[in-house]
Motif scaffolding. Structure first.
Motif, PDB file in Angstrom:
ATOM      1  N   VAL A  12      35.222  -3.565  -9.537  1.00  0.00           N
ATOM      2  CA  VAL A  12      35.017  -4.247 -11.088  1.00  0.00           C
ATOM      3  C   VAL A  12      34.503  -5.790 -10.869  1.00  0.00           C
ATOM      4  O   VAL A  12      35.060  -6.399 -10.018  1.00  0.00           O
ATOM      5  CB  VAL A  12      36.229  -4.107 -11.722  1.00  0.00           C
ATOM      6  CG1 VAL A  12      37.343  -4.827 -10.969  1.00  0.00           C
ATOM      7  CG2 VAL A  12      36.172  -4.358 -13.158  1.00  0.00           C
ATOM      8  N   SER A  13      33.842  -6.207 -11.798  1.00  0.00           N
ATOM      9  CA  SER A  13      33.569  -7.517 -11.963  1.00  0.00           C
ATOM     10  C   SER A  13      34.060  -8.210 -12.992  1.00  0.00           C
ATOM     11  O   SER A  13      33.713  -7.597 -14.204  1.00  0.00           O
ATOM     12  CB  SER A  13      31.936  -7.947 -11.807  1.00  0.00           C
ATOM     13  OG  SER A  13      31.374  -7.284 -10.515  1.00  0.00           O
ATOM     14  N   LEU A  14      34.450  -9.196 -12.890  1.00  0.00           N
ATOM     15  CA  LEU A  14      35.068 -10.372 -14.110  1.00  0.00           C
ATOM     16  C   LEU A  14      34.501 -11.593 -13.935  1.00  0.00           C
ATOM     17  O   LEU A  14      35.158 -12.440 -13.312  1.00  0.00           O
ATOM     18  CB  LEU A  14      36.836 -10.103 -14.135  1.00  0.00           C
ATOM     19  CG  LEU A  14      37.360  -8.969 -13.920  1.00  0.00           C
ATOM     20  CD1 LEU A  14      38.763  -9.080 -13.766  1.00  0.00           C
ATOM     21  CD2 LEU A  14      37.116  -8.318 -15.268  1.00  0.00           C
ATOM     22  N   GLY A  15      33.415 -11.722 -14.531  1.00  0.00           N
ATOM     23  CA  GLY A  15      32.662 -12.815 -14.400  1.00  0.00           C
ATOM     24  C   GLY A  15      32.333 -13.134 -13.094  1.00  0.00           C
ATOM     25  O   GLY A  15      31.645 -12.293 -12.341  1.00  0.00           O
ATOM     26  N   LEU A  17      34.191 -13.047 -10.531  1.00  0.00           N
ATOM     27  CA  LEU A  17      34.990 -12.864  -9.692  1.00  0.00           C
ATOM     28  C   LEU A  17      34.723 -11.321  -9.616  1.00  0.00           C
ATOM     29  O   LEU A  17      34.746 -10.521 -10.607  1.00  0.00           O
ATOM     30  CB  LEU A  17      36.595 -12.760  -9.940  1.00  0.00           C
ATOM     31  CG  LEU A  17      37.566 -12.188  -9.421  1.00  0.00           C
ATOM     32  CD1 LEU A  17      37.812 -12.758  -8.092  1.00  0.00           C
ATOM     33  CD2 LEU A  17      38.874 -12.195 -10.365  1.00  0.00           C
ATOM     34  N   ALA A  18      34.754 -10.564  -8.300  1.00  0.00           N
ATOM     35  CA  ALA A  18      34.494  -9.458  -8.066  1.00  0.00           C
ATOM     36  C   ALA A  18      35.521  -8.973  -7.079  1.00  0.00           C
ATOM     37  O   ALA A  18      35.900  -9.325  -6.064  1.00  0.00           O
ATOM     38  CB  ALA A  18      33.034  -9.339  -7.433  1.00  0.00           C
TER      39      ALA A  18
END
Length: 267
Positions: A12-15, A17-18
């Motif tokens: 999952v990618s959060l901006g 942050l991966a």
């Protein structure tokens, strides 16, 4: 030939942050080791280790990461990093050596046990019995990343890896997951009580499980390297042996010496 499963390395990618599968495998491996060592320390009533377990784990994790990275730099790509020293600690770009990580963990363990007056050989036996769990998940992470694949093969289970060209290859990561993970864990875990056994006959001296780990891992890795694609920047030494085989052969020999030494010392 079996189709290589296309698994996105990023969970999952959060901006910016991966969260990656490979990193998750490290977390699972370290967590499993922590729980299994805590279980053994309780079972063998080693309260001093239980009191220091959090600090020791953190020390070992730092040793594994630093040793693994520096081992890769020194053993596998020294010329490149001498020309690009700013990238030496860029671990997020990949490049870790198991043998370097092993040396780093051993060095960190010796230092910590010396400072905290813990018996290093007892602690090493408890920890190395759990290492194959981390190795298993780490090799699964290599497989998901499509890295460290094997040499070309015409076996029915050979796969075409995304970065390995058009030829089917050995899924050597899965071979290593089986040998270095499952088989090695079964053997070490079944022997873990022997150094603590005192009745009806004395058990193995402390340090024996560490020696057995070095011997078996070195032997398994040496064999699998015949099926694993050599590192392109190194190739084969003397047209026969990969760097992994050289390091694993040294590991095997060191384990044999340690086994004999601990047997003579009585542990």
């Amino acid at each position: 030939m079996i189709s290589y499963p296309q698994i996105d390395p990023i969970i999952v990618s959060l901006g910016p942050l991966a969260i990656r599968w490979y990193g998750l495998m490290y977390v699972i491996g370290f967590s499993a080791a922590y729980l299994l060592v805590a279980y053994q320390a309780g079972r063998f009533q080693w309260q001093q280790l239980r009191n220091q377990l959090d600090n020791l784990n953190l020390t070992l994790i730092v040793g594994v990461i630093l040793g693994g990275r520096l081992g890769y730099v020194l053993f596998y790509n020294l010329d490149y990093y001498l020309a690009h020293p700013a990238e030496i600690m860029a671990v997020w770009e990949g490049g870790m050596s198991f043998h370097g990580g092993c040396l780093g963990a051993l060095g960190a363990g010796v230092l910590f046990c010396s400072l905290q007056r813990l018996d290093f050989w007892k602690g090493a036996d408890l920890y190395v019995a759990t290492v194959p769990v981390g190795l298993f998940f780490g090799r699964l992470g290599n497989f998901i990343n499509g890295e460290l694949f094997g040499r070309p093969s015409d076996l029915p289970w050979a796969m075409v890896f995304p970065g390995g060209g058009p030829l089917p290859r050995h899924p050597s990561q899965l071979y290593e997951a089986l040998l270095e993970g499952v088989v090695l864990f079964v053997i070490l875990w079944s022997c873990k009580d022997k150094p603590w056994k005192t009745r009806p006959a004395p058990g193995w001296p402390h340090g024996s499980i560490l020696a057995l780990f070095l011997i078996l891992y070195g032997g398994f890795r040496f064999l699998v390297e015949y099926l694993r694609e050599p590192d392109p920047q190194l190739g084969l030494m003397l047209n026969s042996f990969s760097m992994g085989q050289v390091l694993s052969g040294a590991m095997f020999g060191l384990g044999g010496i340690l086994w004999l030494w601990r047997a003579r010392s009585g542990g």
